[in-house]
Motif scaffolding. Structure first.
Motif, short mmCIF file in Angstrom:
data_model
loop_
_atom_site.label_atom_id
_atom_site.label_comp_id
_atom_site.label_asym_id
_atom_site.label_seq_id
_atom_site.Cartn_x
_atom_site.Cartn_y
_atom_site.Cartn_z
N GLY A 64 0.81 -1.27 -0.20
CA GLY A 64 0.31 -0.21 0.13
C GLY A 64 0.90 1.38 -0.13
O GLY A 64 0.23 2.18 -0.06
N ILE A 65 2.19 1.03 0.36
CA ILE A 65 3.33 2.40 0.61
C ILE A 65 3.67 2.25 -0.08
O ILE A 65 4.60 1.26 -0.39
CB ILE A 65 3.75 2.61 2.04
CG1 ILE A 65 2.93 2.68 3.40
CG2 ILE A 65 4.61 4.03 2.12
CD1 ILE A 65 3.13 3.27 4.52
N GLY A 66 3.60 3.32 -1.43
CA GLY A 66 4.64 3.15 -2.46
C GLY A 66 5.93 4.34 -2.26
O GLY A 66 5.81 5.20 -1.45
N ASN A 67 6.61 4.38 -3.52
CA ASN A 67 7.32 5.82 -3.51
C ASN A 67 6.99 7.06 -3.60
O ASN A 67 7.40 7.51 -2.50
CB ASN A 67 7.84 6.15 -4.98
CG ASN A 67 8.86 7.13 -5.15
OD1 ASN A 67 10.40 6.63 -4.34
ND2 ASN A 67 9.12 7.74 -6.08
N VAL A 68 6.56 8.08 -3.88
CA VAL A 68 5.47 8.84 -3.42
C VAL A 68 4.84 8.88 -1.26
O VAL A 68 5.79 9.80 -1.02
CB VAL A 68 4.09 9.40 -3.62
CG1 VAL A 68 3.65 10.39 -4.14
CG2 VAL A 68 4.84 9.75 -5.32
N THR A 69 4.49 8.50 -1.34
CA THR A 69 4.04 7.84 0.03
C THR A 69 5.73 8.05 0.82
O THR A 69 5.23 7.86 1.71
CB THR A 69 3.14 6.62 0.70
OG1 THR A 69 2.04 6.90 -0.21
CG2 THR A 69 2.32 6.92 2.01
N ALA A 70 5.98 6.92 0.67
CA ALA A 70 7.42 7.03 1.25
C ALA A 70 8.26 8.01 1.90
O ALA A 70 9.19 8.38 3.06
CB ALA A 70 8.41 6.01 1.15
N VAL B 132 0.87 14.92 5.40
CA VAL B 132 0.95 13.52 5.89
C VAL B 132 0.36 12.54 5.93
O VAL B 132 -0.15 11.12 5.08
CB VAL B 132 1.81 13.52 6.84
CG1 VAL B 132 2.11 11.98 7.28
CG2 VAL B 132 3.27 14.26 6.99
N ARG B 133 -0.85 13.27 6.41
CA ARG B 133 -2.07 12.99 6.40
C ARG B 133 -2.91 12.42 4.83
O ARG B 133 -3.20 11.16 5.52
CB ARG B 133 -3.23 13.41 7.24
CG ARG B 133 -4.26 12.64 7.75
CD ARG B 133 -5.63 13.65 9.27
NE ARG B 133 -5.33 14.74 8.42
CZ ARG B 133 -4.92 16.45 8.71
NH1 ARG B 133 -3.70 15.98 9.59
NH2 ARG B 133 -5.39 17.30 8.34
N THR B 134 -2.98 12.82 4.19
CA THR B 134 -3.36 12.55 2.80
C THR B 134 -2.63 11.96 2.01
O THR B 134 -3.32 11.14 1.77
CB THR B 134 -3.20 13.98 1.88
OG1 THR B 134 -4.45 15.74 2.66
CG2 THR B 134 -3.76 13.93 0.98
N ALA B 135 -1.06 11.83 2.34
CA ALA B 135 -0.48 10.72 1.59
C ALA B 135 -1.13 8.92 2.05
O ALA B 135 -0.32 8.09 1.47
CB ALA B 135 0.58 10.91 1.73
N LEU B 136 -1.40 9.42 3.41
CA LEU B 136 -1.63 8.20 4.17
C LEU B 136 -2.98 7.68 3.80
O LEU B 136 -3.48 6.54 3.57
CB LEU B 136 -1.44 8.35 5.39
CG LEU B 136 -0.22 8.58 6.26
CD1 LEU B 136 -0.48 8.75 7.77
CD2 LEU B 136 0.75 6.50 6.11
N LEU C 271 -6.60 4.13 0.65
CA LEU C 271 -7.10 3.49 -0.68
C LEU C 271 -6.11 2.06 -1.74
O LEU C 271 -7.13 1.36 -1.62
CB LEU C 271 -7.28 4.53 -1.68
CG LEU C 271 -8.05 5.86 -1.17
CD1 LEU C 271 -8.12 6.60 -2.67
CD2 LEU C 271 -9.90 4.97 -1.24
N ALA C 272 -5.12 2.31 -1.81
CA ALA C 272 -4.86 0.92 -2.38
C ALA C 272 -4.44 -0.01 -1.10
O ALA C 272 -4.02 -1.28 -1.69
CB ALA C 272 -2.85 1.54 -2.70
#
Length: 268
Positions: free
Chosen positions: A148-154, A201-205, A210-211
């Motif tokens: 669920g955590i990809g490059n942008v979120t990381a 950060v909240r938006t990224a999470l 969703l993924a």
């Protein structure tokens, strides 16, 4: 010192000077300081009044001192914030392109192409910066091991939430703004809501959640259970984002890649 998004350029010299002097430094949300001023009846606003209010705020509430961010960390946060701004502009222009008159389409398309080039260039700079730092590289690899955590979120978590993996569950969720707050009075029980914290950060999470409801077995089971119990889908997704934050905190704290055995029991 107030903080809103990336650490303000005007605040950087002050933070650096305090760090060199060895004094404890706390960077706080400016809204908290302003609300405190209103609560104690200081409605006027001047530099002298602001200084007195900040001193009173520090004495009364004793905000927790945090390590002063190094120049490289501040630069990385600024790069990530700028990339997010460019992505927002590109999305807006693409939406305009779909509705624009034929005469305007080439100009908008040219701007979209330029924005995408800038985004690609910034992404490359950010990636190189992370790979150059052993600490950031380890964090990035561990975070991307979580389904669920990809490059942008990381990269958002690495740059804008350096406290991840060092704080307790309750402190990290409160810092991000994913801790639900009660709204009760007497016999009335209001709906709990999240509020404050680091919006980016909240938006990224949230987007990662969703993924995660598709690819992460822990989040998928949680989402399905909440929806089946009658929770609105958005509420269920926010709960999954909260869970994902706890999983990420556990992964970085243990310095072990994601696994069901490691994360599901601890982040429940």
């Amino acid at each position: 010192i107030g903080r809103h998004g990336a650490l303000g350029r005007q605040a950087l010299p002050v933070v650096g000077a305090l760090g060199l002097a060895g004094g404890p430094t706390a960077v706080v949300n400016p809204r908290q300081a302003r609300d405190f001023a209103k609560a104690v009846g200081r409605l006027a606003k001047t530099d002298r009044i602001d200084a007195a209010v900040l001193a009173h705020f520090g004495e009364a509430l004793k905000p927790e001192p945090r390590p002063v961010p190094e120049a490289e960390a501040v630069e990385l946060e600024a790069l990530v914030a700028r990339r997010r701004q460019l992505v927002g502009m590109a999305v807006a222009e693409k939406n305009r392109l779909a509705r624009a008159a034929a005469r305007l389409k080439p100009s908008i398309k040219s701007h979209v192409d330029w924005l995408e080039e800038q985004i690609a260039s910034l992404s490359d700079d950010i990636g190189q910066a992370i790979r150059r730092s052993p600490l950031w590289r380890e964090k990035d690899d561990l975070l991307q091991s979580i389904p669920g955590i990809g490059n942008v979120t990381a990269l958002t978590l690495v740059a804008e939430l350096p406290e991840l993996g060092t704080l307790s569950r309750s402190k990290i969720t409160s810092l991000v703004g994913l801790a639900p707050h009660n709204k009760d009075s007497g016999q009335h029980r209001g709906q709990r809501r999240i509020w404050g914290g680091r919006a980016s950060v909240r938006t990224a999470l949230y987007m990662a959640a969703l993924a995660g409801t598709r690819y992460n077995p822990v989040l998928r089971a949680m989402y399905q259970r909440l929806v089946a119990s009658g929770k609105p889908k958005k509420v269920a997704l926010v709960a999954c984002a909260h869970k994902l934050l706890l999983i990420a905190n556990a992964v970085l704290s243990s310095r072990k890649a994601w696994s069901l055995q490691l994360c599901a029991p601890r982040a429940a």
